[in-house]
Design a protein around this motif. Structure first.
Motif: not given
Length: 356
Positions: A244-248
Motif C-alpha cells: 500500500d502506498e500510504t502504509s507500506r
C-alpha cells in the motif's frame, strides 16, 4: 617479701609469652591451608536443548466477505419500487428495484416505428433493383438507413432495461442506499451485495515479514464472538503483489473456511497469528551466554571437572531470551548463563542456579 613478689610476675610473663608464640604459629598454619584451597565461582547454568524459536507475528483485521459488489444506477430517474432490504438473500438476475423510464419507453416506441418504416422501404428497394429501376447507390442508402434504425431500437431498448435493477451475483444485501420516490443520477450507488459464503480477513503485513509467508500456509485466527474462545482455522488465500502506498504494508488475505459454521459475520474482529519464520526444535542457549570477540561467537562451557572451557560456536537468530546455536555445541552440555567476557577459561565454578 620483695623477692617472693617478683617470682609470680616472672612466671606469669613467661606463660603469656609462650601463649603468644603458640598463637602466631597457629595463624601461619591456617593461612597455609587457605592457600592450598582453590575458591570456586558461583554461577548460573543452562543446559543446551531443543527449543521452538519460530517467529510469530500477531495482527488483527475485520472479517470481510471475499466478494462484495456495489450496484450503481445506469440511468437517471426516480425510484419507483424497491423490493429488498438489508439481510435479504438474492440470486443473480433477481429484480431489486425499478426506475421511472417512461421517457425512454416513448423513444423506444418511436424507434420501433422508424425501424418498421425503414424495413418496408428497403424491401421496396430490393424489388425495384431486381427490375433495374434503381441504381446501386440508392439501394445501399436504403440498407444503411435500415441498419441505423435497428441500432436506434437496440439503444433505446437498452436504456429502458436500465430502469430495472437486477442482482449480478448470488449473495446477501448488506447495504441499501435508496428509497422509493428518490431521484437518482447515473452511476449513483443503489445496493451493496456480498457473497457471505466465503469470509476472509485481510491483514497488513510488514515487508520484513511477508517474505516468510506462502499461499496455503495455515493461520490460527482468534475471534471473540466465537463461543468458548476456540480458534478458527484459516488459510492464506493470496498475497497482494504490491505494498500500500500510504502504509507500506502488504495485504495478506486469509480465508476462513469454517466461518459460516461458527456463525461469523462481516465486521467481527479477527486476531491472527502468522508464522513468518519457522524454527522448531532448534538447539538454543540463553542469549546472555553468548559472547562475541573479534567476530567470533563463543560460550563458557562447564566441563565434567566443573571448570570453564571456552567453546566457539556458530550462532543463529535471537528470539527473546534465547539464541539459536547452529554448530559447536551438543544437546545436554552445560554453559554459564552469564556474560562470558567476564570469565576466564579454566576457572573452577559451582552451579547455584539453573535456567529452565
Amino acid at each position: 617479701m620483695r623477692f617472693g613478689f617478683r617470682i609470680p610476675v616472672a612466671l606469669v610473663t613467661g606463660v603469656l609469652l609462650l601463649a603468644a608464640c603458640s598463637g602466631d604459629d597457629g595463624v601461619v598454619e591456617q593461612a597455609s591451608d587457605g592457600e592450598r584451597q582453590e575458591r570456586s565461582l558461583p554461577v548460573r547454568a543452562a543446559e543446551t536443548g531443543s527449543r521452538d524459536l519460530s517467529r510469530i507475528v500477531r495482527l488483527s483485521a475485520p472479517v470481510e466477505p471475499m466478494r462484495t459488489i456495489r450496484l450503481a444506477a445506469r440511468t437517471d430517474g426516480v425510484v419507483t419500487d424497491v423490493r429488498v432490504e438489508e439481510g435479504d438473500r438474492v440470486e443473480a438476475g433477481e429484480v431489486l428495484a425499478s426506475i421511472d423510464v417512461r421517457e425512454q419507453r416513448a423513444e423506444l416506441s418511436r424507434a420501433r416505428a422508424r425501424l418498421a418504416e425503414k424495413e418496408a422501404n428497403f424491401q421496396r428497394m430490393e424489388q425495384l433493383r431486381e427490375r433495374d429501376y434503381v441504381d446501386a447507390a440508392q439501394y445501399e442508402t436504403a440498407r444503411a438507413e435500415l441498419e441505423i434504425a435497428r441500432s436506434d431500437l437496440e439503444l433505446w431498448q437498452t436504456r429502458v432495461d436500465f430502469g430495472t435493477v437486477t442482482s449480478t451475483i448470488d449473495g446477501t444485501v448488506v447495504e441499501r442506499y435508496i428509497e422509493p420516490g428518490e431521484a437518482i443520477s447515473r452511476h449513483e450507488p443503489l445496493f451493496a451485495i456480498a457473497d457471505l459464503s466465503s469470509l476472509v480477513a485481510r491483514l497488513g503485513v510488514s515487508e520484513l515479514d511477508v517474505c516468510g509467508l506462502r499461499v496455503g500456509d495455515s493461520v490460527v485466527v482468534q475471534v471473540d464472538a466465537v463461543a468458548d474462545g476456540n480458534p478458527v482455522g484459516g488459510v492464506i488465500r493470496r498475497i497482494f503483489p504490491a505494498a500500500d502506498e500510504t502504509s507500506r504494508l502488504i495485504t495478506v488475505e486469509v480465508e476462513l473456511p469454517e466461518a459460516l459454521e461458527l456463525g461469523l459475520r462481516p465486521g467481527f474482529l479477527a486476531r491472527a497469528r502468522l508464522l513468518v519464520d519457522s524454527r522448531p526444535d532448534v538447539l538454543a542457549v540463553p542469549s546472555v551466554a553468548v559472547g562475541e570477540e573479534r567476530g567470533q561467537h563463543f560460550v563458557m562451557l562447564i566441563n565434567g571437572d566443573d571448570r570453564l572451557e571456552r567453546r566457539e560456536i556458530e550462532a543463529g537468530v535471537i528470539r527473546g531470551a534465547w539464541r539459536e546455536v547452529i554448530g559447536g555445541l551438543e544437546a545436554g552440555e552445560k554453559v554459564v548463563a552469564a556474560n562470558p567476557l567476564e570469565m576466564n577459561a579454566g576457572e573452577l565454578v559451582r552451579i547455584v542456579d539453573r535456567v529452565e
